[in-house]
Design an enzyme around this catalytic site. Sequence first.
Site, short mmCIF file in Angstrom:
data_model
loop_
_atom_site.label_atom_id
_atom_site.label_comp_id
_atom_site.label_asym_id
_atom_site.label_seq_id
_atom_site.Cartn_x
_atom_site.Cartn_y
_atom_site.Cartn_z
N CYS A 26 0.75 -1.40 0.13
CA CYS A 26 -0.05 0.15 0.10
C CYS A 26 1.02 1.23 0.03
O CYS A 26 0.42 2.33 -0.48
CB CYS A 26 -1.08 -0.02 1.13
SG CYS A 26 -0.03 -0.21 2.87
N HIS A 567 -1.70 1.68 7.38
CA HIS A 567 -2.11 1.66 6.25
C HIS A 567 -1.88 2.91 5.29
O HIS A 567 -2.19 3.91 5.70
CB HIS A 567 -3.45 1.10 6.06
CG HIS A 567 -4.14 0.83 4.81
ND1 HIS A 567 -3.77 -0.18 3.72
CD2 HIS A 567 -5.22 1.57 3.88
CE1 HIS A 567 -4.35 -0.22 2.63
NE2 HIS A 567 -5.17 0.93 2.71
#
Length: 611
Positions: A26, A567
Amino acid sequence: MNGSAFGPGEAGSLGLSGLQNLGNTCFMNSALQCLAHTPKLVDYFLEDYGKEINHDNPLGMNGEIALAFGELLRKLWAPGAGPVAPRAFKSKLARFAPQFSGFNQHDSQELLAFLLDGLHEDLNRVKRKPYIEAKDADDRPDAEVADEYWHNHLARNDSIIVDVCQGQYKSTLVCPICRKVSVTFDPFMYLSLPLPSTMMRTMTLTVVNNGINGITQLSPYTISVPKNGKLQDLTRAIGIACSLGVDETLLVAEAYNNMIIRFLEDPSDSLSLIRDADKLVAYRFMKDNRDGPFLVFTNQHMEKKQTDGKSTPNLKAFGVPIVSKYCNMTNGSDLRDLYLKLLNSFQISTEQSLENLDLSNKTERMAEMEGTESPHLSSSMNTVDSSSEGGLEFYITDEKGIVKDSKISMNEPLSINQDLRLLHVLVYWSDKQIQQFDSQLFSPLPEVYKSGFLAKKPQESASLYKCLETFLQEEPLGPEDMWYCPGCKKHRQASKKLDLWRLPEILVIHLKRFQYSRYVKNKLETYVDFPVDNLDLSAYISHKNGKTYQYMLYAISNHYGSMGGGHYTAFVHHGGDQWYDFDDSNVHPISKDKIKSSAAYVLFYRRVVEG
């Protein structure tokens, strides 16, 4: 989702393709989406960029990173494209940048730094870089020197990345000894801005005000000092906070277990040596009282200690240590009188005036019997029973307060070495004595910084402009980053000042949320309020050149969560007022008023106004 809410082939869906997460990728997806929506860069890679690949640049990667990025960008901008799996790009990345190999989480800004530099070298139009020796400024006009540096830079570096993303700042170094000034003009690819909260540190100290008639007050002050500052920064800040007079000075000490363990006197000592759990006391004196020995009084009393179910007496230090100037003392009575005078303002007043008078008479009679003069105490101080029976007892001790075999007699001369800098005295208190004084004198000292584990810390906030001002302010170089002064011919801890000189068309701003040190690794959740439609840097550019410098935000790399995990996503502006959230494979619209958050990590701006 497949592309976006638009149907396949619709013009509005171009560039709205997600990137599949290949396993903790990510961070890479977030950075790539921001670059894949950078104006001019997109047009460049969608056209025939192959002719500019530099296969011979030893600093490049044979054009392979540029080709891999170009191919990936074309897939993302293909009509009706679904989520793209960036396997080929990740493979090339791992080959040339092993730090990003494997499937661990990494930093999107570190990837951006590598990628921008790698794309530049792979696409550098300069085939043979000339050797250019930098000339000293020699008091020439800044504009002339800056242009010379920039032309020298372009003679070796010429690519789409330089065209679009590179700016220039002025760097000024000043030697603290000979005041030699060195000015250079260096290129930058992005700005890494500190968050103001990371540059400052909050510290609480107790100031002991030694007035004419004794200690008038114990006052805690909370101040802000540079995190990498020195003791002189602390004394300056506390002096301002307590309105220190020009004829006054401060003596700072660290206390532990109600005893002074060290004095902090070297102005150049680093504040990093002071921990949050430490307890500091600043003693306030007239400047002419700094010379000569000091008396350090440590208070002790007897407490009951439970051991194996048995109660045993135990001597324990308590209260605030008292520091005073040693002067004009001949015997133990003088030392006792000084101590009582210092504590005068903390004594609880009593209405038992007859007892006071009786005690005063008793004291005078005892002095006459011992052949000494009556102590010159005020009537309020005479309420203290200073005889050895149930009263204060004084002992010469060592700096650790352990040795207590030299009791000070009231009627015997004090034989003290005048060359001694510190004289440590233990003062033994009875319970009766303690009850006659205000409890503030015996209250625990506050810690330098007390973090609340139960109460939620209010979220810190700062404007992007404040971050920029912090970045541009003058500061000393760290001890590990010494500068070789051509004047002194020695390495010096110079002061450094940066100024923005030339700003690029695309301005990438990295917010330094991650703190790394030998002992600490943490993420700062400071909310940075950044302009979306009008970032105006006109006031921050040193070389105006008749231009205005206004920018519009078009992409954000976000990081959610804590250090070492979390994230990454990207917010991207895509026509009109519409923003999109790129979360790996998923792409969906997001309201413009939702794009500001404490997760914002790297900001991408494009210039919108040219003067």
